[in-house]
Design a protein around this motif. Structure first.
Motif, PDB file in Angstrom:
ATOM      1  N   GLN A 131      16.914  74.555  16.051  1.00 57.24           N
ATOM      2  CA  GLN A 131      16.372  73.854  14.894  1.00 57.24           C
ATOM      3  C   GLN A 131      14.853  73.757  14.984  1.00 57.24           C
ATOM      4  O   GLN A 131      14.278  73.770  16.088  1.00 57.24           O
ATOM      5  CB  GLN A 131      16.974  72.454  14.791  1.00 57.24           C
ATOM      6  CG  GLN A 131      18.430  72.439  14.350  1.00 57.24           C
ATOM      7  CD  GLN A 131      18.928  71.034  14.057  1.00 57.24           C
ATOM      8  OE1 GLN A 131      18.424  70.065  14.623  1.00 57.24           O
ATOM      9  NE2 GLN A 131      19.903  70.923  13.188  1.00 57.24           N
ATOM     10  N   ALA A 132      14.220  73.649  13.840  1.00 56.44           N
ATOM     11  CA  ALA A 132      12.770  73.477  13.808  1.00 56.44           C
ATOM     12  C   ALA A 132      12.377  72.267  14.650  1.00 56.44           C
ATOM     13  O   ALA A 132      13.047  71.221  14.618  1.00 56.44           O
ATOM     14  CB  ALA A 132      12.289  73.299  12.372  1.00 56.44           C
ATOM     15  N   LYS A 192       8.972  76.704  14.726  1.00 55.65           N
ATOM     16  CA  LYS A 192       8.945  76.651  13.265  1.00 55.65           C
ATOM     17  C   LYS A 192       9.814  77.770  12.710  1.00 55.65           C
ATOM     18  O   LYS A 192      10.002  78.791  13.383  1.00 55.65           O
ATOM     19  CB  LYS A 192       7.506  76.830  12.771  1.00 55.65           C
ATOM     20  CG  LYS A 192       6.507  75.854  13.352  1.00 55.65           C
ATOM     21  CD  LYS A 192       5.098  76.195  12.895  1.00 55.65           C
ATOM     22  CE  LYS A 192       4.073  75.251  13.494  1.00 55.65           C
ATOM     23  NZ  LYS A 192       2.692  75.592  13.056  1.00 55.65           N
ATOM     24  N   PRO A 193      10.290  77.616  11.482  1.00 64.09           N
ATOM     25  CA  PRO A 193      11.092  78.712  10.890  1.00 64.09           C
ATOM     26  C   PRO A 193      10.344  80.046  10.877  1.00 64.09           C
ATOM     27  O   PRO A 193      10.974  81.097  11.030  1.00 64.09           O
ATOM     28  CB  PRO A 193      11.370  78.195   9.472  1.00 64.09           C
ATOM     29  CG  PRO A 193      11.370  76.713   9.622  1.00 64.09           C
ATOM     30  CD  PRO A 193      10.312  76.419  10.640  1.00 64.09           C
ATOM     31  N   GLU A 194       9.022  79.992  10.744  1.00 63.07           N
ATOM     32  CA  GLU A 194       8.258  81.237  10.722  1.00 63.07           C
ATOM     33  C   GLU A 194       8.157  81.903  12.093  1.00 63.07           C
ATOM     34  O   GLU A 194       7.624  83.005  12.206  1.00 63.07           O
ATOM     35  CB  GLU A 194       6.863  81.006  10.144  1.00 63.07           C
ATOM     36  CG  GLU A 194       6.109  79.858  10.771  1.00 63.07           C
ATOM     37  CD  GLU A 194       6.237  78.559   9.961  1.00 63.07           C
ATOM     38  OE1 GLU A 194       7.364  78.252   9.501  1.00 63.07           O
ATOM     39  OE2 GLU A 194       5.206  77.862   9.816  1.00 63.07           O
ATOM     40  N   SER A 216      15.976  77.431  12.490  1.00 65.96           N
ATOM     41  CA  SER A 216      16.463  76.916  11.220  1.00 65.96           C
ATOM     42  C   SER A 216      15.649  75.706  10.778  1.00 65.96           C
ATOM     43  O   SER A 216      15.186  74.918  11.608  1.00 65.96           O
ATOM     44  CB  SER A 216      17.939  76.538  11.338  1.00 65.96           C
ATOM     45  OG  SER A 216      18.102  75.491  12.278  1.00 65.96           O
ATOM     46  N   SER A 217      15.520  75.550   9.479  1.00 64.55           N
ATOM     47  CA  SER A 217      14.719  74.433   8.937  1.00 64.55           C
ATOM     48  C   SER A 217      15.570  73.185   8.732  1.00 64.55           C
ATOM     49  O   SER A 217      16.787  73.220   8.810  1.00 64.55           O
ATOM     50  CB  SER A 217      14.077  74.843   7.623  1.00 64.55           C
ATOM     51  OG  SER A 217      15.059  75.267   6.705  1.00 64.55           O
TER      52      SER A 217
END
Length: 124
Positions: free
Chosen positions: A12-13, A86-88, A123-124
């Motif tokens: 997770q983020a 982060k998701p990025e 994942s966000s």
């Protein structure tokens, strides 16, 4: 020189992961090492690099302050500690090595040996 990367997964983020890359076929202390990442349709992006002794590092701007590269030469292993993900940051992460130079560069062309990649999904 063979490189085996592992440690990717789903997180997770805000979470953390640690990637490992084991070097075989050559003593790790004779190689400069790096991590790159790539998403489909984009160029391979520099993440971090480290010199032979492990006392000097470079980081990409997008990971500076969140990721840490390190190495344990007796174990022939290089690590990438990834915090505050982060998701990025989602990408396939590749370790790379070269023994012909002492320059721990930021370009894929600086490295002659590559691992198979390990997928990191945030994942966000």
């Amino acid at each position: 020189v063979q490189l085996q990367a592992c440690g990717g997964g789903l997180v997770q983020a805000g979470g953390s992961l640690r990637l490992s890359c084991v070097v075989s076929g050559r003593t790790a202390s004779t190689t400069v090492m790096a991590w790159f990442r790539q998403v489909p349709g984009k160029e391979r992006e520099f993440v971090a690099s480290i010199n032979r002794s492990g006392v000097r590092m470079n980081y990409g701007d997008s990971v500076q302050g969140r990721f840490t590269i390190s190495r344990n030469n007796p174990k022939n292993t290089v690590y990438l500690q990834m915090n505050s993900l982060k998701p990025e940051d989602t990408a396939v992460y590749y370790c790379a090595a070269d023994y012909r130079t002492t320059v721990y560069g930021k370009n894929p062309q600086d490295y002659n040996y590559w691992g198979q990649g390990t997928l990191v999904t945030v994942s966000s």
